[in-house]
Structures are given as C-alpha cells and as structure tokens.
Design an enzyme around this catalytic site. Structure first.
Site, short mmCIF file in Angstrom:
data_model
loop_
_atom_site.label_atom_id
_atom_site.label_comp_id
_atom_site.label_asym_id
_atom_site.label_seq_id
_atom_site.Cartn_x
_atom_site.Cartn_y
_atom_site.Cartn_z
N LEU A 117 48.48 -56.78 20.86
CA LEU A 117 48.89 -56.10 19.62
C LEU A 117 47.65 -55.57 18.91
O LEU A 117 46.71 -56.33 18.69
CB LEU A 117 49.58 -57.09 18.66
CG LEU A 117 50.99 -57.60 18.99
CD1 LEU A 117 51.45 -58.56 17.90
CD2 LEU A 117 51.98 -56.44 19.10
N HIS A 118 47.67 -54.30 18.57
CA HIS A 118 46.55 -53.79 17.77
C HIS A 118 46.93 -52.63 16.85
O HIS A 118 46.10 -52.11 16.13
CB HIS A 118 45.36 -53.40 18.64
CG HIS A 118 45.59 -52.19 19.50
ND1 HIS A 118 46.32 -52.23 20.65
CD2 HIS A 118 45.20 -50.91 19.36
CE1 HIS A 118 46.37 -51.03 21.19
NE2 HIS A 118 45.70 -50.19 20.42
#
Ligand code: UDP
Length: 362
Positions: free
Chosen positions: A208-209
């Site tokens: 996740l970013h």
C-alpha cells in the site's frame, strides 16, 4: 538515432530495463541507435533504486539529477530545472518517458518546451480519478507527447478520444511484463521466508502506498484491522511513504509481518508463491494477472481495467466488508483463473525498438 531515456522511480526502473537491452541488441546488429540514461533521483533510497539497477542489470545512468524528496511541486520543479540543463547540454532526437510518476510529467514538459520529440511508454491509460497524482501526470504527459507505446486496446481508445492520431499510437504490450518473464527463472526466496515460517500458497502479500489509503491514519488503521483477521500471515513490505502511519498504529497487527521494501527478485518470488496479493499498486495488478495469482485492489478505480476484465484482479474499493468477503472467497479457493492480456508476451521492448528504428529512418 539519439535517444534520452528517463527513469526516476522504482516502477520506472522495471520498465526501462528491457528497452535498454533491446537498444543494445539493435546496436550489436549494426543499427544506428544510441541512448543516454537520465536518472532523475526521484527515488534515491538504495532499496527503491540501486538494488533494481543491480538485479535487472541496468547500466549506470549517465547522470543523476538528484531531485530527492519533497512535495509534488518541489520535486517537479527540481526535476525540470536539472533536466533542462542536461537536455540543453545533450541534445537528442527523442526523449522516452515511461509510466506515470512525477519524473515522467516533468521531463515531458521540459523536452517539449525545448522542441524535442517525446515518446510515452505506457501512454493512454486512465483511472479517470483526478485525485490521483499519477492521473495528472498521465494527462499532462499524453497531452504533449508525440508518440505513444501502449499496453492495451483501452489505452488506444482513450488516446483516440483525446484526439491523438492513429499514426502516433503503437500498440506494443507491456515492458513491465518483459521484465517479469525475463527474470521469473531467477527469482529468489526472500531471507524472511524461513524467519516467518512461510509456506507456499498459505500467506498473503500486502503493498500500500497510494495517498488515498495511507495518508489518513484512521482509514489506514481500519484496513490494518480488517486484514489482521484473515487468520493467515500477511507479508507487508512497507513503502517509505507508508512508514510514518504504520509506525504510529495504536494497535500493532498480529498477523501482518512488516518488512523493508523487497528487492525485485525476492518480491516476485513472494507474490508468485502467495495465496493472494492485496495492493493499491499499478504494476502489481499487472504482475499478478500474468502470474495467475488472485489480486484484491484497494481502490475504487483502475487505469488497468484489462487486469479485471481478463485477469485475476478485483476492485475492492473503500469497502471493508467487501475486503473481508473477498478474502474469504480466496481462502475457499473460489477465484477466477484469468488470462494474459494481448501482447503481454515478453517481447514488447523488441517491438518498441523496431518502431523507433522506423521513426529514426523517416
Ligand atoms: N516491488 C518490489 N518490491 C516491493 C514492492 C514492489 O520490487 O517490495 C515492485 C513490483 O514488483 C512492481 C513495482 O515494484 O514491479 C511496483 O512499484 P510501485 O507499487 O511502487 O509503483 P506503481 O506500480 O504503483 O506505480
């Protein structure tokens, strides 16, 4: 033909590696084609840059512009200032930009203002979600570029709708998949495999970013909470921009095993052997489709719709309940098999260089 190739961030390195190899092959075959590699320095952490140059055997960049971190505007401005100097000192026939990062957009603007032609590899993809910084990068880049090397028919249609002529569009496939297929036989079991006691098809991988998932501490904590109830280990290579909110979690997840970003060869091994991948990454949606691994995308939209229509990807949106039921479905083995999209066959860079040689001869 003289080409300047731009790379600034982790996914860019993965996309340029096969293009450089194909250019070098054309040189050995006696064609007049030469390149200069410009690293903008947008990603400078060894774990996001150096290791990819080593593992993917990318030659050292001719220059590193040292853009470093900062706000979107600071990074864009620094890249533009430095690339303008570099391009003035090293004129070229064509600038090639890849993907949708800040460097892609910034270098396109600079090149066009210096009347230099630009080709965009992965042109035409759209999430139609203007809140994503990448969508702005795509729109600006594609409104200026001269040539488009595309990954899908959907991208071709998006470009045509925006007024791009057929002759500017080259449907060639996906260079990220060239890299995947080239390096698949060399993937490496990550060091943490034994440490975590992982077993093939008995764990999940999480990346996740995107700001929409990781910048709001409450939403991020809720994702972590839901994911922690899967009953299987989740390996989570934490992107630098996610680290702050991960380290601030009030309740430390038990099943989520955080680690540093992994090298490419380790990461591909990890996703290939996983039960499923939960992600908001663009590239990972494509890689899981080719590997036939279920992919749960924590976003409301994707600029890679073929991974949903044809591949193993499903959009979960912002829906915590949908995530729980999708995880249950994966665990019960009830997931679509998917197929590999057209021209994602490992020969995209070869097709790009073939077209470049024709353009050079014009
Ligand atoms: N990747 C990697 N190590 C990791 C996480 C991702 O090598 O720990 C690779 C992954 O295989 C994919 C690329 O990085 O090729 C995706 O990069 P990212 O998610 O940063 O960018 P996006 O594709 O979302 O633009």
């Amino acid at each position: 033909m003289k080409i300047t190739l731009i790379a600034g961030a982790r996914p860019n390195f993965i996309k340029i590696a096969p293009i450089i190899r194909a250019i070098e092959r054309a040189q050995r075959d006696g064609y007049s084609i030469d390149y200069r590699l410009v690293h903008t320095g947008q990603h400078y952490d060894d774990k996001l840059s150096k290791i990819f140059f080593e593992q993917l055997q990318i030659p050292e960049a001719h220059i590193n512009l040292g853009a470093g971190s900062g706000t979107q505007a600071e990074q864009t401005a620094r890249i533009m200032i430095e690339f303008e100097k570099d391009l003035l000192a090293n004129p070229t026939d064509l600038v090639i930009v890849v993907g949708d990062v800040t460097s892609t957009m910034a270098c396109t603007i600079v090149a066009k203002k210096l009347n230099t032609k630009v080709a965009h590899v992965e042109g035409g993809i759209r999430s139609f979600d203007i809140s994503m910084p990448e969508e702005i990068n795509r729109l600006v880049t594609d409104s200026l570029a001269d040539y488009f090397f595309t990954t899908s028919q959907v991208a071709n249609e998006n470009l045509k709708k925006a007024g791009v002529n057929d002759e500017q569009i080259f449907f060639v496939g996906n260079t990220m998949i060239d890299t995947l297929l080239t390096h698949l036989p060399r993937t490496q079991k990550p060091v943490l495999w034994e440490e975590l006691g992982l077993q093939s098809k008995n764990y999940f991988v999480l990346t996740l970013h995107r700001p929409s998932n990781v910048d709001d501490p409450e939403k991020f904590a809720r994702w972590m909470q839901v994911l922690d109830t899967t009953g299987l280990p989740i390996v989570f290579p934490v992107h630098p921009r996610t680290l702050k909110n991960f380290s601030r979690l009030a309740q430390k997840p038990k099943n989520i095993r955080a680690c540093d970003p992994l090298s490419y060869l380790e990461f591909i091994y990890l996703i290939k052997e996983s039960k499923a991948v939960i992600t908001d990454s663009g590239g990972v949606q494509e890689e899981t489709t080719v590997l036939g691994v279920p992919c749960l995308t924590l976003r409301n939209n994707t600029e890679r719709p073929e991974t949903v229509a044809e591949g193993t990807n499903e959009m979960i949106g912002d829906d915590f309940v949908a995530l729980s039921s999708a995880l249950a479905k994966v665990k019960s083995g009830d997931w679509k098999a998917g197929k590999i999209p057209q021209l994602w066959d490992g020969r995209t860079a070869e097709r790009i260089v073939h077209e470049l040689l024709k353009l050079g001869a014009q």
